[in-house]
Design an enzyme around this catalytic site. Structure first.
Site, PDB file in Angstrom:
ATOM      1  N   GLU A 155     -10.108   6.078 -12.840  1.00 17.21           N
ATOM      2  CA  GLU A 155      -8.866   6.145 -13.611  1.00 17.21           C
ATOM      3  C   GLU A 155      -9.023   5.379 -14.920  1.00 17.21           C
ATOM      4  OE1 GLU A 155      -4.706   6.564 -11.748  1.00 17.21           O
ATOM      5  OE2 GLU A 155      -4.788   4.446 -12.316  1.00 17.21           O
TER       6      GLU A 155
ATOM      7  N   GLU B  99       6.960   9.599  -5.294  1.00 17.76           N
ATOM      8  CA  GLU B  99       6.490   9.553  -3.906  1.00 17.76           C
ATOM      9  C   GLU B  99       6.985   8.296  -3.199  1.00 17.76           C
ATOM     10  OE1 GLU B  99       3.008  11.462  -6.255  1.00 17.76           O
ATOM     11  OE2 GLU B  99       4.512   9.920  -6.588  1.00 17.76           O
TER      12      GLU B  99
ATOM     13  N   HIS C 128     -26.225   8.450   7.941  1.00 19.79           N
ATOM     14  CA  HIS C 128     -26.187   9.628   8.812  1.00 19.79           C
ATOM     15  C   HIS C 128     -25.261  10.696   8.246  1.00 19.79           C
ATOM     16  CE1 HIS C 128     -28.419   7.794  12.196  1.00 19.79           C
ATOM     17  NE2 HIS C 128     -27.978   6.670  11.628  1.00 19.79           N
TER      18      HIS C 128
ATOM     19  N   GLY D 256      -1.507  -0.890 -12.772  1.00 22.08           N
ATOM     20  CA  GLY D 256      -1.398  -0.612 -11.330  1.00 22.08           C
ATOM     21  C   GLY D 256      -2.685  -0.858 -10.557  1.00 22.08           C
ATOM     22  N   ARG D 257      -3.794  -0.319 -11.066  1.00 22.07           N
ATOM     23  CA  ARG D 257      -5.066  -0.440 -10.333  1.00 22.07           C
ATOM     24  C   ARG D 257      -5.655  -1.837 -10.411  1.00 22.07           C
ATOM     25  NH1 ARG D 257      -5.165   2.759 -14.590  1.00 22.07           N
ATOM     26  NH2 ARG D 257      -6.555   2.414 -16.351  1.00 22.07           N
TER      27      ARG D 257
ATOM     28  N   LYS E 293       2.145  15.754 -12.793  1.00 20.51           N
ATOM     29  CA  LYS E 293       3.476  15.285 -12.361  1.00 20.51           C
ATOM     30  C   LYS E 293       4.572  16.089 -13.045  1.00 20.51           C
ATOM     31  CE  LYS E 293       2.451  10.305 -12.033  1.00 20.51           C
ATOM     32  NZ  LYS E 293       2.890   9.034 -12.596  1.00 20.51           N
TER      33      LYS E 293
ATOM     34  N   LYS F  86       6.782  -0.544  -9.685  1.00 20.53           N
ATOM     35  CA  LYS F  86       7.092  -1.315 -10.895  1.00 20.53           C
ATOM     36  C   LYS F  86       8.455  -0.908 -11.456  1.00 20.53           C
ATOM     37  CE  LYS F  86       4.003  -2.707 -14.398  1.00 20.53           C
ATOM     38  NZ  LYS F  86       2.963  -2.380 -15.361  1.00 20.53           N
TER      39      LYS F  86
END
Length: 560
Positions: A361, A220, A392, A274-275, A517, A214
């Protein structure tokens, strides 16, 4: 009715539910499941979907009390405020309008008094045009070769949602046909291993890189973007960046400074978290490059169908509302801290990781929207794997250990059916047999008396007893097309919002990701100065100093 600064836990509706817990503790799901009227009342159908929540530890009275809680929390008003573009994300002073990203062209959804739907469709039309150029080969790379491989760089919400949809569509017959000869990869982790895996086997001449950030400042994402820019320029020269890299961003100045043509930047807006951004250019651009815009548009339409249901259906028949209220009941009243998301479809293998972010979040908060400390737990720990793999793996704990409410998601028609001659049932029937059996196994369990009748030896009876009374719900989809994937996404997005609206928290900020951060920037500066000037470690506690010292002494990073 609750005033804006009161906590929901102060309301009569909350206290009523607290008292009701004792009544529920006396009833086993074995007994609840004998009431056919109750079970029938706990089934909801909408647009081809069937929700069955009869295996929740709830009576019809519980549901009524939860609906009263929704009224006390002013849930319908809060939903309206979201759709009306009010700044319900108060800590960031923003609207929350991911629903506008998939609204029909003629819809009117306003943010700050302005209809945003035309802007959304401007970007969608631009994506359609651009993706068709790339897919048809009319836009080629620097050496004249078509760009058949795409790497999308983004992290968190810029990665998990698009990856979930991509994985879900990979084996859908229509999407599979549209994607022939193309591949889409996602680069998220700053770990250079992730870079190596993404470029492995790819040729820069045929690769298009989509940088999703954005602000164009996410640490990162931008380091990964610079790394792939270096990969492209080393092979093709600096001028190749404009042909081989595009951006999804709002910061056109930084996009241009990076070397990407601002005309090849695709916008999204502050009112997209974002999410919640998979239906924006964040997801629509890479997915359209892989599958074509027409497939992705069906995904948007599926989400829009649920949006309209969520906005207009009375709360007692509203699927995301009911799911959200049941989650509040499980977390805040029955005290279950987790939820397992169990899709009986390998195509949905990335669904739980995406919902993990959307849910944890959004609702991992300790204060109300007014900043008051909460005297009750919010949010839940989300995890999951596709069935039958999970059976399993961790189902042992779910059946005989802690109680973890489960969401079972089943698909009526497989994307890739197989029927082997001589087998009793098809492969998909075999899978779905487990989808139908597991919720009953959790609900009913197995008693010592039943085991005695089966002549199980006395010493094994305690080990083979299943307490049952473990809640789950089942969601059955007719098939898994792009449209159904959109429906599923929107159901869970709105369910999370409902939980936050009832708890009285802000589900649309994420201040909790900031502190780590900030501290990492101190470490980064220290690593740089230690490597370049040999400065000693300062300003860290004993433990961190010891670990950093070991890292600097033994890491094989080159001296800069």
């Amino acid at each position: 009715m609750a005033s804006s600064t009161a906590l929901i836990s102060d309301t009569e509706a909350w206290k009523d539910l607290k008292g009701h817990v004792e009544d529920i503790k006396k009833i086993h799901l074995r007994d609840l499941m004998t009431d056919a009227n109750r079970c029938q009342s706990m089934m909801m159908e909408f647009d081809g979907l069937l929700l069955d929540y009869s295996r929740q530890r709830a009576t019809l009275e519980t549901v009524d009390k939860l609906l009263n809680l929704a009224k006390a929390a002013q849930l319908t008003e809060k939903i309206s405020r979201m759709f009306n573009g009010e700044h319900i994300n108060s800590t960031e002073n923003r609207s929350v309008l991911h629903v506008a990203l998939r609204a029909p062209k003629d819809a009117v959804i306003k943010a700050d008094g302005k209809n945003v739907v035309p802007e959304v469709w401007n970007v969608l039309d631009k994506i359609k045009e651009f993706s068709e150029k790339i897919r048809s080969g009319s836009w080629v790379g620097t050496t004249g070769k078509p760009l058949k491989d795409v790497i999308a760089i983004g992290i968190g919400g810029s990665f998990l949602g698009p990856l979930f949809v991509h994985t879900a569509l990979q084996t859908d017959p229509e999407a599979l046909e549209s994607a022939k000869g193309r591949q889409l990869r996602f680069l998220a982790n700053i770990d250079p291993v992730d870079v190596a895996r993404n470029i492995n086997g790819l040729n820069p001449e045929t690769t298009l890189v989509v940088v999703v950030s954005k602000t164009f400042t996410t640490a990162e994402t931008m380091l990964n973007a610079r790394t792939l820019r270096e990969w492209i320029t080393a092979a093709l020269g600096a001028s190749a960046v404009a042909k081989h890299m595009v951006a999804v961003s709002t910061n056109l100045a930084l996009v241009e400074k990076f070397g990407i043509d601002p005309n090849n930047a695709f916008a999204f807006w502050d009112w997209v978290g974002g999410r919640y951004s998979v239906c924006s250019a964040v997801g629509v651009l890479p997915l359209s490059l892989q599958y074509g815009f027409s497939v992705v548009e069906k995904f948007l339409k599926g989400a829009s169908s649920i949006d309209q249901h969520f906005q207009s259906t009375p709360i007692e028949k509203n699927i995301p509302v009911l799911l959200g209220l049941l989650s509040v009941w499980n977390v805040s009243f029955l005290g279950y801290p987790a939820r397992a998301i169990l899709p009986y479809s390998q195509a949905l293998e990335k669904f739980a990781p995406h919902i993990q972010q959307v849910s944890m979040e959004s609702n991992g908060k300790g204060v109300s929207i007014d900043g008051l400390p909460l005297p009750f737990e919010t949010g839940e720990i989300d995890f999951g794997e596709p069935g039958t793999n999970g059976q399993h793996s961790f189902y042992q704990l779910i059946h005989q250990g802690r109680v973890i409410p489960c969401d079972f998601i089943g698909i009526v028609k497989s994307q890739q059916p197989v029927y082997l001659k001589g087998e009793v049932v098809s492969n998909h029937d075999e899978l779905m047999s487990n989808f139908f059996a597991q919720p009953d196994a959790l609900a009913y369990g197995k008693t010592p008396e039943q085991l005695q009748k089966e002549n199980v030896s006395e010493n094994l009876i305690p080990h083979k007893t299943f307490s049952g009374n473990r809640p789950s719900l089942s969601l059955l989809l007719p098939e898994l097309t792009a449209y159904n994937v959109g429906q599923l996404l929107a159901i869970y997005e709105h369910r999370v919002a409902v939980q936050g609206f009832v708890w009285g928290i802000n589900s649309f900020d994420q201040w909790g990701v900031e502190l780590g951060k900030v501290l990492a920037t101190h470490v980064r500066k220290q690593l740089h100065s230690s490597r370049t000037q040999g400065t000693t470690l300062e300003g860290f506690n004993y433990s961190t100093t010891t670990l950093l010292k070991r890292y600097l002494e033994t890491s094989s990073e080159p001296q800069m």
